[in-house]
Design an enzyme around this catalytic site. Structure first.
Site, PDB file in Angstrom:
ATOM      1  N   ASP A   1       0.866  -1.179   0.000  1.00 36.77           N
ATOM      2  CA  ASP A   1       0.000   0.000   0.000  1.00 36.77           C
ATOM      3  C   ASP A   1       0.905   1.231   0.000  1.00 36.77           C
ATOM      4  O   ASP A   1       2.104   1.128   0.289  1.00 36.77           O
ATOM      5  CB  ASP A   1      -0.893  -0.039   1.243  1.00 36.77           C
ATOM      6  CG  ASP A   1      -1.722   1.216   1.398  1.00 36.77           C
ATOM      7  OD1 ASP A   1      -2.436   1.569   0.445  1.00 36.77           O
ATOM      8  OD2 ASP A   1      -1.642   1.863   2.459  1.00 36.77           O
TER       9      ASP A   1
ATOM     10  N   ASP B   1      -0.292   5.142   0.884  1.00 39.61           N
ATOM     11  CA  ASP B   1      -0.593   6.156   1.899  1.00 39.61           C
ATOM     12  C   ASP B   1      -0.680   5.527   3.287  1.00 39.61           C
ATOM     13  O   ASP B   1      -1.480   4.633   3.532  1.00 39.61           O
ATOM     14  CB  ASP B   1      -1.913   6.859   1.571  1.00 39.61           C
ATOM     15  CG  ASP B   1      -1.875   7.539   0.216  1.00 39.61           C
ATOM     16  OD1 ASP B   1      -0.877   8.202  -0.084  1.00 39.61           O
ATOM     17  OD2 ASP B   1      -2.852   7.393  -0.560  1.00 39.61           O
TER      18      ASP B   1
ATOM     19  N   GLU C   1      10.883  10.999  25.246  1.00 41.11           N
ATOM     20  CA  GLU C   1      11.527  10.923  26.556  1.00 41.11           C
ATOM     21  C   GLU C   1      12.954  10.391  26.410  1.00 41.11           C
ATOM     22  O   GLU C   1      13.174   9.192  26.330  1.00 41.11           O
ATOM     23  CB  GLU C   1      10.733  10.020  27.505  1.00 41.11           C
ATOM     24  CG  GLU C   1      11.294   9.993  28.918  1.00 41.11           C
ATOM     25  CD  GLU C   1      10.434   9.188  29.875  1.00 41.11           C
ATOM     26  OE1 GLU C   1      10.903   8.911  30.983  1.00 41.11           O
ATOM     27  OE2 GLU C   1       9.303   8.834  29.504  1.00 41.11           O
TER      28      GLU C   1
END
Length: 390
Positions: free
Chosen positions: A19, A21, A314
């Site tokens: 695929d 997108d 983080e």
């Protein structure tokens, strides 16, 4: 090289159907920006729930959902004709998702036939990939939803792709990010690897044969395909990327529990990076404005153990600090990937894994491949001529 998986071989595959997108290209950010600006003209907000509804849909289906959910005073055709030029102007700004170019180059280099099968029209597909060097010529087949009677979740797109590849559907591996695409792949009789584009929704992808966090985590050898050879001592080198901003939390409660100084950067200042990079554990170098340059491991994602509602960044600085560094400027050069984000049954098991990540990163950053980035000007530009530390 990556440590060999103990998982059994699933099935011998000869072709890969991809695929576009949300799987290879990070189109979600562009779509959101365009629709947010467009809906603003009607005084309508761009709702994240609408965004989830249109993932994997054909342009007509997506436009119909937007007209209905946002109660727009226009027809579906009018909406499409107005949006198309706006989208076309932005295709040049789309970036590949992490691991996409690596995957295409790998399969192409090993002679694995690839098809690109998207719910977008063929012309739109061609336009999007024209900005990605080497992509178009890497695919044996490119097929859009306007070339078949029905797009995904109908299997027709994938069956046509297999036909053009001169392959049995059962010998094709589909890589997809959306539920309609996964449904289509299984209905076509193909093996399917899901790379969910919807955050924290991987439990919905049970129809897929395998669910992975990102394209970095694909192990082609599980499908009888050539393995990646670019893992080095359990880590994956990546093209360097850069983050910077003031520390909004530094050396807090988490630092004392972990025994590693932690920092949090503002999600507002890093929103672009957060949208471009999949969740996982990365490593690199951190420059603190008044202290020096240090080895770092960095978590990007939702932290499943604490059930965060927002994606965060983080960094864990691999150095002994006695005091906090709130408000200081922190710059990061991220150069490698360790593992996907994972769920942990206890805080103890999470801490054990983080300490393992620390050991992996410290060892990796001593390799010449990565030590060179310690002198990256991006890290030291604000160090006020302080002596650097490792």
């Amino acid at each position: 090289m990556r440590i060999a998986t103990t998982m059994p071989l699933r099935k011998l595959i000869s072709c890969v159907v991809l695929d576009l997108d949300g799987t290879l290209l990070n189109t979600d950010g562009i779509v959101s920006e365009v629709l947010k600006a467009f809906l603003g003209k009607y005084g309508k907000p761009w709702d994240g729930r609408v965004a989830q509804r249109i993932v994997g849909k054909t342009p007509i289906e997506a436009a119909a959902a937007i007209v209905e959910d946002c109660e727009l005073p226009c027809t579906v055709d009018e909406l499409i004709s107005e949006l198309n030029p706006m989208f076309s102007d932005q295709w040049c700004n789309i970036k590949p998702l992490p691991g996409a170019s690596r995957l295409i180059k790998h399969f192409n280099g090993h002679g694995v036939p690839m098809a690109l099968a998207s719910n977008s029209p063929r012309a739109s597909i061609e336009a999007k990939i024209s900005y990605q060097p080497g992509w178009k010529e890497s695919f044996s087949v490119i097929i859009g939803s306007d070339e078949v009677k029905m797009g995904k979740p109908s299997p027709e797109l994938f069956l046509e792709a297999a036909k053009r590849l001169n392959s049995k559907p059962s010998c094709c591996l589909v890589i997809e990010d959306s539920l309609p695409g996964i449904t289509a792949g299984k209905a076509a009789g193909m093996e399917v690897v899901a790379v969910p584009s919807l955050p924290k929704q991987s439990h919905l992808y049970t129809l897929a044969d395998e669910v992975i966090n990102s394209l970095f985590d694909l192990q082609p050898e599980r499908w009888g395909l050539p393995p990646f050879q670019d893992w080095v001592e359990g880590i994956l080198p990546i093209e360097p990327w850069y983050i910077g901003g003031p520390v909004i939390k530094g050396f807090g409660r988490g630092s004392k529990v972990l025994g590693i100084p932690t920092a949090n950067l503002s999600t507002e200042g890093c929103s672009k990076i957060l949208s471009e990079y999949t969740s996982g554990v990365y490593f690199g170098w951190a420059g603190l404005s008044t202290r020096g340059v240090y080895k770092t491991v960095m978590s990007i994602g939702w932290n499943p153990y604490f059930n965060n509602t927002e994606k965060t960044i983080e960094p864990w600085l691999l150095h002994d600090f006695d005091e906090d560094f709130y408000g200081e400027e922190l710059r990061l050069t991220i150069v490698g990937y360790i593992r996907p984000e994972a769920n942990f049954s206890s805080l103890e098991s999470l801490i054990d894994k983080i300490q393992e990540d620390r050991r992996i990163a410290e060892k990796a950053l001593d390799l010449p491949l990565f030590t060179k980035y310690k002198k990256d000007p991006y890290l030291s530009i604000s160090l006020q001529n302080n002596e650097h530390h490792s």
